[in-house]
Design a protein around this motif. Structure first.
Motif, PDB file in Angstrom:
ATOM      1  N   VAL A 124       0.832  -1.201   0.000  1.00 36.42           N
ATOM      2  CA  VAL A 124       0.000   0.000   0.000  1.00 36.42           C
ATOM      3  C   VAL A 124       0.866   1.251   0.000  1.00 36.42           C
ATOM      4  O   VAL A 124       0.609   2.200  -0.754  1.00 36.42           O
ATOM      5  N   SER A 125       1.910   1.278   0.805  1.00 38.45           N
ATOM      6  CA  SER A 125       2.747   2.482   0.882  1.00 38.45           C
ATOM      7  C   SER A 125       3.496   2.726  -0.425  1.00 38.45           C
ATOM      8  O   SER A 125       3.608   3.866  -0.874  1.00 38.45           O
ATOM      9  N   TRP A 126       4.002   1.673  -1.059  1.00 33.53           N
ATOM     10  CA  TRP A 126       4.793   1.838  -2.281  1.00 33.53           C
ATOM     11  C   TRP A 126       3.912   1.933  -3.521  1.00 33.53           C
ATOM     12  O   TRP A 126       4.061   2.844  -4.329  1.00 33.53           O
ATOM     13  N   ALA A 127       2.992   0.975  -3.669  1.00 29.82           N
ATOM     14  CA  ALA A 127       2.255   0.856  -4.926  1.00 29.82           C
ATOM     15  C   ALA A 127       0.972   1.681  -4.968  1.00 29.82           C
ATOM     16  O   ALA A 127       0.417   1.877  -6.038  1.00 29.82           O
ATOM     17  N   VAL A 128       0.500   2.170  -3.837  1.00 25.33           N
ATOM     18  CA  VAL A 128      -0.713   2.994  -3.847  1.00 25.33           C
ATOM     19  C   VAL A 128      -0.351   4.449  -3.508  1.00 25.33           C
ATOM     20  O   VAL A 128      -0.415   5.327  -4.367  1.00 25.33           O
ATOM     21  N   ILE A 129       0.043   4.692  -2.279  1.00 19.00           N
ATOM     22  CA  ILE A 129       0.355   6.063  -1.856  1.00 19.00           C
ATOM     23  C   ILE A 129       1.538   6.611  -2.659  1.00 19.00           C
ATOM     24  O   ILE A 129       1.482   7.710  -3.207  1.00 19.00           O
ATOM     25  N   GLY A 130       2.603   5.829  -2.742  1.00 19.10           N
ATOM     26  CA  GLY A 130       3.774   6.259  -3.494  1.00 19.10           C
ATOM     27  C   GLY A 130       3.487   6.471  -4.971  1.00 19.10           C
ATOM     28  O   GLY A 130       3.949   7.430  -5.571  1.00 19.10           O
ATOM     29  N   MET A 131       2.680   5.579  -5.557  1.00 18.66           N
ATOM     30  CA  MET A 131       2.347   5.702  -6.982  1.00 18.66           C
ATOM     31  C   MET A 131       1.537   6.962  -7.246  1.00 18.66           C
ATOM     32  O   MET A 131       1.772   7.659  -8.237  1.00 18.66           O
ATOM     33  N   VAL A 132       0.587   7.275  -6.385  1.00 17.20           N
ATOM     34  CA  VAL A 132      -0.222   8.487  -6.567  1.00 17.20           C
ATOM     35  C   VAL A 132       0.660   9.730  -6.498  1.00 17.20           C
ATOM     36  O   VAL A 132       0.605  10.595  -7.381  1.00 17.20           O
ATOM     37  N   LEU A 133       1.485   9.825  -5.469  1.00 18.41           N
ATOM     38  CA  LEU A 133       2.364  10.993  -5.332  1.00 18.41           C
ATOM     39  C   LEU A 133       3.373  11.069  -6.486  1.00 18.41           C
ATOM     40  O   LEU A 133       3.618  12.145  -7.033  1.00 18.41           O
ATOM     41  N   ALA A 134       3.935   9.927  -6.866  1.00 19.96           N
ATOM     42  CA  ALA A 134       4.906   9.902  -7.961  1.00 19.96           C
ATOM     43  C   ALA A 134       4.255  10.275  -9.289  1.00 19.96           C
ATOM     44  O   ALA A 134       4.876  10.929 -10.129  1.00 19.96           O
ATOM     45  N   THR A 135       2.999   9.885  -9.479  1.00 13.00           N
ATOM     46  CA  THR A 135       2.304  10.217 -10.723  1.00 13.00           C
ATOM     47  C   THR A 135       2.104  11.724 -10.835  1.00 13.00           C
ATOM     48  O   THR A 135       2.286  12.296 -11.917  1.00 13.00           O
ATOM     49  N   PHE A 136       1.742  12.375  -9.741  1.00 16.25           N
ATOM     50  CA  PHE A 136       1.632  13.840  -9.761  1.00 16.25           C
ATOM     51  C   PHE A 136       2.971  14.470 -10.144  1.00 16.25           C
ATOM     52  O   PHE A 136       3.028  15.373 -10.981  1.00 16.25           O
ATOM     53  N   LEU A 137       4.049  13.991  -9.528  1.00 12.36           N
ATOM     54  CA  LEU A 137       5.376  14.521  -9.835  1.00 12.36           C
ATOM     55  C   LEU A 137       5.745  14.265 -11.294  1.00 12.36           C
ATOM     56  O   LEU A 137       6.231  15.166 -11.988  1.00 12.36           O
ATOM     57  N   ARG A 138       5.487  13.063 -11.776  1.00 10.21           N
ATOM     58  CA  ARG A 138       5.824  12.728 -13.166  1.00 10.21           C
ATOM     59  C   ARG A 138       5.010  13.564 -14.155  1.00 10.21           C
ATOM     60  O   ARG A 138       5.535  14.006 -15.178  1.00 10.21           O
ATOM     61  N   PHE A 139       3.734  13.763 -13.860  1.00  9.88           N
ATOM     62  CA  PHE A 139       2.895  14.564 -14.749  1.00  9.88           C
ATOM     63  C   PHE A 139       3.422  15.997 -14.811  1.00  9.88           C
ATOM     64  O   PHE A 139       3.609  16.558 -15.888  1.00  9.88           O
ATOM     65  N   TRP A 140       3.678  16.571 -13.643  1.00  8.30           N
ATOM     66  CA  TRP A 140       4.203  17.937 -13.601  1.00  8.30           C
ATOM     67  C   TRP A 140       5.545  18.020 -14.345  1.00  8.30           C
ATOM     68  O   TRP A 140       5.759  18.908 -15.163  1.00  8.30           O
ATOM     69  N   GLY A 141       6.460  17.102 -14.060  1.00  8.62           N
ATOM     70  CA  GLY A 141       7.773  17.133 -14.685  1.00  8.62           C
ATOM     71  C   GLY A 141       7.727  16.917 -16.186  1.00  8.62           C
ATOM     72  O   GLY A 141       8.436  17.576 -16.945  1.00  8.62           O
ATOM     73  N   THR A 142       6.866  16.006 -16.619  1.00  7.65           N
ATOM     74  CA  THR A 142       6.760  15.722 -18.046  1.00  7.65           C
ATOM     75  C   THR A 142       6.247  16.930 -18.803  1.00  7.65           C
ATOM     76  O   THR A 142       6.793  17.321 -19.833  1.00  7.65           O
ATOM     77  N   ARG A 143       5.203  17.562 -18.279  1.00  5.78           N
ATOM     78  CA  ARG A 143       4.603  18.688 -19.013  1.00  5.78           C
ATOM     79  C   ARG A 143       5.406  19.970 -18.833  1.00  5.78           C
ATOM     80  O   ARG A 143       5.379  20.832 -19.691  1.00  5.78           O
ATOM     81  N   THR A 144       6.134  20.110 -17.742  1.00  7.42           N
ATOM     82  CA  THR A 144       6.845  21.352 -17.464  1.00  7.42           C
ATOM     83  C   THR A 144       8.304  21.318 -17.909  1.00  7.42           C
ATOM     84  O   THR A 144       8.806  22.285 -18.478  1.00  7.42           O
ATOM     85  N   LEU A 145       8.992  20.214 -17.665  1.00  8.95           N
ATOM     86  CA  LEU A 145      10.425  20.145 -17.931  1.00  8.95           C
ATOM     87  C   LEU A 145      10.778  19.475 -19.260  1.00  8.95           C
ATOM     88  O   LEU A 145      11.821  19.769 -19.826  1.00  8.95           O
ATOM     89  N   VAL A 146       9.921  18.571 -19.737  1.00  9.27           N
ATOM     90  CA  VAL A 146      10.261  17.813 -20.943  1.00  9.27           C
ATOM     91  C   VAL A 146       9.570  18.382 -22.174  1.00  9.27           C
ATOM     92  O   VAL A 146      10.223  18.697 -23.165  1.00  9.27           O
ATOM     93  N   PHE A 147       8.258  18.513 -22.117  1.00  5.83           N
ATOM     94  CA  PHE A 147       7.491  18.985 -23.265  1.00  5.83           C
ATOM     95  C   PHE A 147       6.955  20.374 -22.971  1.00  5.83           C
ATOM     96  O   PHE A 147       6.414  20.624 -21.903  1.00  5.83           O
ATOM     97  N   HIS A 148       7.087  21.250 -23.940  1.00  9.81           N
ATOM     98  CA  HIS A 148       6.648  22.627 -23.747  1.00  9.81           C
ATOM     99  C   HIS A 148       5.718  23.007 -24.889  1.00  9.81           C
ATOM    100  O   HIS A 148       6.048  22.791 -26.048  1.00  9.81           O
ATOM    101  N   THR A 149       4.569  23.548 -24.555  1.00  8.49           N
ATOM    102  CA  THR A 149       3.621  23.982 -25.566  1.00  8.49           C
ATOM    103  C   THR A 149       3.642  25.493 -25.639  1.00  8.49           C
ATOM    104  O   THR A 149       3.473  26.174 -24.627  1.00  8.49           O
ATOM    105  N   GLU A 150       3.837  26.027 -26.839  1.00  7.26           N
ATOM    106  CA  GLU A 150       3.795  27.472 -27.027  1.00  7.26           C
ATOM    107  C   GLU A 150       2.401  27.989 -26.712  1.00  7.26           C
ATOM    108  O   GLU A 150       1.408  27.345 -27.022  1.00  7.26           O
ATOM    109  N   GLY A 151       2.335  29.135 -26.096  1.00  6.66           N
ATOM    110  CA  GLY A 151       1.053  29.756 -25.812  1.00  6.66           C
ATOM    111  C   GLY A 151       0.414  29.288 -24.517  1.00  6.66           C
ATOM    112  O   GLY A 151      -0.615  29.782 -24.123  1.00  6.66           O
TER     113      GLY A 151
END
Length: 158
Positions: A124-151
């Motif tokens: 539960v700690s790794w695959a549920v709680i950790g996965m949820v928190l990590a997914t937020f971080l990955r989403f933010w990092g992917t859209r902010t640091l890796v891919f950039h949309t003009e406008g």
């Protein structure tokens, strides 16, 4: 009333929400496919191939990251302008490593800090709680640091 409902501001917000929803769904689909590849590669390497657990996990992590990158680059961020070259892939891997570290930190805190040592608590700690928190971080990092949309008016994720 009808004119207000069709105003450019309201129409823009609806379009923006729809775009965000498509982005989230595409990101989730790429992530689920990457997770399936990670699990399948790990299982094959641990079972029939006879690899050790750390070797199997390291190789399955790399395979999952490559699938996630391709899925995001060809899916929700296909129109985004990515930074070019190996740097983009390296930043994507770094974001995913940070996500893995979040999951490991959740497991460490639960198991060693809180003393919750059962297999269920670890899962539960790794695959549920950790996965949820990590997914937020990955989403933010992917859209902010890796891919950039003009406008885009900054990151709506923070």
């Amino acid at each position: 009333m009808v004119a207000d409902a069709l105003s450019p501001a309201r129409t823009g917000r609806r379009t923006s929400r729809a775009a965000r929803r498509r982005e989230l769904i595409g990101f989730a689909a790429a992530g689920l496919l990457a997770y399936a590849v990670d699990l399948a590669v790990f299982t094959c390497l641990r079972g029939p191939a006879g690899a050790g657990p750390l070797t199997a996990k390291a190789l399955s992590f790399v395979a999952g990251c490559l699938v996630a990158y391709a899925g995001n680059a060809l899916g929700p961020y296909r129109t985004a302008r990515a930074r070019t070259g190996l740097r983009t892939v390296a930043v994507f891997f770094a974001v995913n490593l940070a996500g893995a570290a979040v999951q490991l930190l959740c497991l460490t805190i639960s198991h060693y800090g809180l003393g919750l040592t059962s297999q269920r608590a670890d899962t539960v700690s790794w695959a549920v709680i950790g996965m949820v928190l990590a997914t937020f971080l990955r989403f933010w990092g992917t859209r902010t640091l890796v891919f950039h949309t003009e406008g885009r008016d900054g990151s709506w994720t923070g």
